[in-house]
Design an enzyme around this catalytic site. Structure first.
Site, PDB file in Angstrom:
ATOM      1  CB  THR A 130      -0.913   0.024   1.248  1.00 25.21           C
ATOM      2  OG1 THR A 130      -1.414   1.350   1.441  1.00 25.21           O
ATOM      3  CG2 THR A 130      -0.153  -0.351   2.512  1.00 25.21           C
ATOM      4  CD  GLU A 132      -1.895   5.375   4.747  1.00 22.85           C
ATOM      5  OE1 GLU A 132      -1.449   5.534   5.885  1.00 22.85           O
ATOM      6  OE2 GLU A 132      -2.341   6.318   4.073  1.00 22.85           O
ATOM      7  CE1 TYR A 158      -3.740  -1.522   6.077  1.00 21.90           C
ATOM      8  CE2 TYR A 158      -2.815   0.530   5.234  1.00 21.90           C
ATOM      9  CZ  TYR A 158      -3.414  -0.702   5.011  1.00 21.90           C
ATOM     10  OH  TYR A 158      -3.676  -1.107   3.728  1.00 21.90           O
ATOM     11  CE  LYS A 162      -2.064  -4.063   3.881  1.00 27.56           C
ATOM     12  NZ  LYS A 162      -2.415  -5.212   3.041  1.00 27.56           N
TER      13      LYS A 162
HETATM   14  O1  F7E Z   1      -8.829   8.297   4.785  1.00 26.18           O
HETATM   15  C1  F7E Z   1      -9.216  11.750   6.003  1.00 26.18           C
HETATM   16  C2  F7E Z   1      -8.220  10.869   6.724  1.00 26.18           C
HETATM   17  O2  F7E Z   1      -9.774   6.222   5.802  1.00 26.18           O
HETATM   18  C3  F7E Z   1      -8.433   9.179   3.777  1.00 26.18           C
HETATM   19  C4  F7E Z   1      -7.156   2.329   2.984  1.00 26.18           C
HETATM   20  O3  F7E Z   1      -7.705   1.603   1.921  1.00 26.18           O
HETATM   21  O4  F7E Z   1      -6.039   3.800   1.464  1.00 26.18           O
HETATM   22  C5  F7E Z   1      -6.929   3.780   2.579  1.00 26.18           C
HETATM   23  O5  F7E Z   1      -6.380   4.500   3.676  1.00 26.18           O
HETATM   24  C6  F7E Z   1      -8.152  10.534   4.335  1.00 26.18           C
HETATM   25  C7  F7E Z   1      -7.263  10.569   5.568  1.00 26.18           C
HETATM   26  O6  F7E Z   1      -8.284   6.090   3.743  1.00 26.18           O
HETATM   27  C8  F7E Z   1     -12.390  11.401   7.698  1.00 26.18           C
HETATM   28  O7  F7E Z   1      -7.629  11.536   7.819  1.00 26.18           O
HETATM   29  C9  F7E Z   1     -11.139  13.008   7.017  1.00 26.18           C
HETATM   30  O8  F7E Z   1      -6.342  11.629   5.430  1.00 26.18           O
HETATM   31  O9  F7E Z   1     -10.564   6.926   3.510  1.00 26.18           O
HETATM   32  P1  F7E Z   1      -9.465   6.838   4.496  1.00 26.18           P
HETATM   33  P2  F7E Z   1      -6.702   6.030   3.969  1.00 26.18           P
HETATM   34  O10 F7E Z   1      -6.327   6.303   5.363  1.00 26.18           O
HETATM   35  O11 F7E Z   1      -6.063   6.892   2.927  1.00 26.18           O
HETATM   36  C10 F7E Z   1      -4.747   3.217   1.709  1.00 26.18           C
HETATM   37  C11 F7E Z   1      -3.970   3.259   0.409  1.00 26.18           C
HETATM   38  C12 F7E Z   1      -4.827   1.881   2.332  1.00 26.18           C
HETATM   39  O12 F7E Z   1      -3.990   1.016   2.096  1.00 26.18           O
HETATM   40  C13 F7E Z   1      -5.846   1.695   3.399  1.00 26.18           C
HETATM   41  O13 F7E Z   1      -6.085   0.317   3.631  1.00 26.18           O
HETATM   42  O14 F7E Z   1      -9.381  11.104   4.739  1.00 26.18           O
HETATM   43  N1  F7E Z   1     -10.507  11.852   6.683  1.00 26.18           N
HETATM   44  N2  F7E Z   1     -12.286  12.753   7.651  1.00 26.18           N
HETATM   45  C14 F7E Z   1     -11.266  10.828   7.091  1.00 26.18           C
HETATM   46  N3  F7E Z   1     -11.094   9.492   6.978  1.00 26.18           N
HETATM   47  C15 F7E Z   1     -12.074   8.677   7.465  1.00 26.18           C
HETATM   48  N4  F7E Z   1     -11.933   7.344   7.339  1.00 26.18           N
HETATM   49  N5  F7E Z   1     -13.196   9.205   8.100  1.00 26.18           N
HETATM   50  C16 F7E Z   1     -13.413  10.528   8.229  1.00 26.18           C
HETATM   51  O15 F7E Z   1     -14.411  10.984   8.782  1.00 26.18           O
END
Ligand code: F7E
Length: 346
Positions: A130, A132, A158, A162
């Protein structure tokens, strides 16, 4: 020639569903693992059975190496796609130990199961690495986008777990000559995304607000940037990675990055709602210009202890060597998700 056989760990997840369908359409015999304790009557088991009747369900916990080895011995898969993991970055801060066990050591368990079954020279292995792992820090070539040579600096339990999975996969490739490859996938979203991830949380809320079923959407950091593609395009890349003569590592990304705020604006626009932004930081809100209603506010509960500020990938290697290309662009992704949720919520 007999049909190829594939085993997908984590078949009930977003990518598992897209990949199982793709492999089925390509004529594979598809097996998919679900956690050990999910009995046949469990809703998750039933959901997979109903939605993907072509998947042969295997009950094998990622922590249970005996069950994983037994599965390898019985199925003798030509290809293993290791997708099972705790995949929510925010959650990984709350349960870092479980994340290390599942998302990190779980990879080793699957690799060892392949080896214990004596399949290391015949079974091809895909690891879901990923973006990440990069962590989005400034010194890490953000201008041109991260590629297969970029430095890693994970910013969450995470991402750290990974990175272990990534390196142990490379180690098995180098130590045992396994055809073991890693796809370093940037964010990939769509109608199968869980509602705990920001894109689906937004598309669902926008549909519900439009339909009068919800008043306000609460989010955390709106300024982080992500390289968002469509999950359906990315599973095609996974498959292509395992069809190469040689194993290797490949970045799958769009080469574009957008803020959460942009996703929000486009999603509301999709249902005809124009937003006005007021305030800053925790006091920021978005108001529906036409109705005067506040439809978005910040809830610091969704901030993370450490944030990945920007992710931007460079998919040149995958495009050149795999002939892979994403088909859905950013506006297309937002549209697809909002339209799906409007229909689902109606
Ligand atoms: O967050 C911001 C949060 O949880 C994206 C997974 O598939 O992609 C994914 O990880 C962004 C972050 O995805 C909220 O702080 C704001 O900056 O949708 P996310 P992620 O963390 O990018 C990678 C490539 C993976 O490998 C992972 O498995 O959005 N954000 N407000 C929020 N995020 C969430 N979840 N909820 C909120 O309310």
């Amino acid at each position: 020639m007999a049909a190829k056989t594939a085993l997908i760990t984590g078949v009930a997840g977003q990518d598992g569903g897209h990949l199982a369908k793709l492999l089925h359409e390509k004529g594979y015999e598809v097996y998919g693992t679900l956690r050990g304790q999910l009995e046949a009557s469990h809703p998750r088991y039933q959901a997979v059975k109903t939605e993907m009747p072509y998947v042969n369900i295997v009950l094998a916990d990622m922590m249970d190496i005996a069950a994983l080895t037994r599965a390898m011995q019985e199925i003798k898969p030509d290809e293993v796609y290791n997708l099972a993991a705790i995949s929510h970055v925010g959650y990984s801060f709350r349960d870092p130990i479980l994340t290390a066990d599942l998302t990190g050591k779980g990879v080793l368990n699957v690799l060892e199961a392949v080896r214990l079954a004596g399949l290391e020279k015949t079974t091809r292995f895909y690891q879901a690495s990923t973006s990440e792992m990069f962590g989005g820090l400034d010194y890490n070539r953000p201008g041109s986008g991260y590629d297969e040579e970029s430095l890693f600096h994970p910013r969450s339990p995470y991402g750290v777990a990974k990175l272990y999975g990534h390196w142990i996969t490379k180690n098995y490739r180098e130590s045992y000559g396994m055809h073991a490859s890693c796809g370093i996938l940037f964010n990939h979203e769509g109608e199968r995304r869980g509602p705990e991830f920001v894109t689906r949380k937004i598309s669902k809320a926008v549909a519900r607000i439009k339909l009068g079923k919800q008043d306000v959407l609460e989010l955390g950091n709106l300024d982080s940037k992500r390289d968002w593609g469509y999950a359906g395009d990315y599973v095609e890349g996974m498959w292509r990675i395992l069809q190469q003569d040689e194993p290797g590592d490949y970045v799958l990304a769009t080469g574009e990055t957008h803020t959460i705020r942009e996703f929000v604006e486009l999603a509301f626009k999709q249902v005809g709602i124009e937003l006005r932004w007021d305030g800053t930081g925790e006091s920021e809100t978005a108001t529906d210009v036409a109705s005067g209603n506040v439809v978005l506010r910040i809830n610091p509960e969704f901030y993370r202890p450490a944030e990945v500020d920007i992710l931007l990938g460079d998919p040149a290697k995958a495009e050149t060597k795999l002939g892979w290309e994403r088909k859905v662009d950013f506006p297309g992704l937002v549209k697809l998700m909002v339209e799906h949720d409007l229909a689902e919520e109606a």
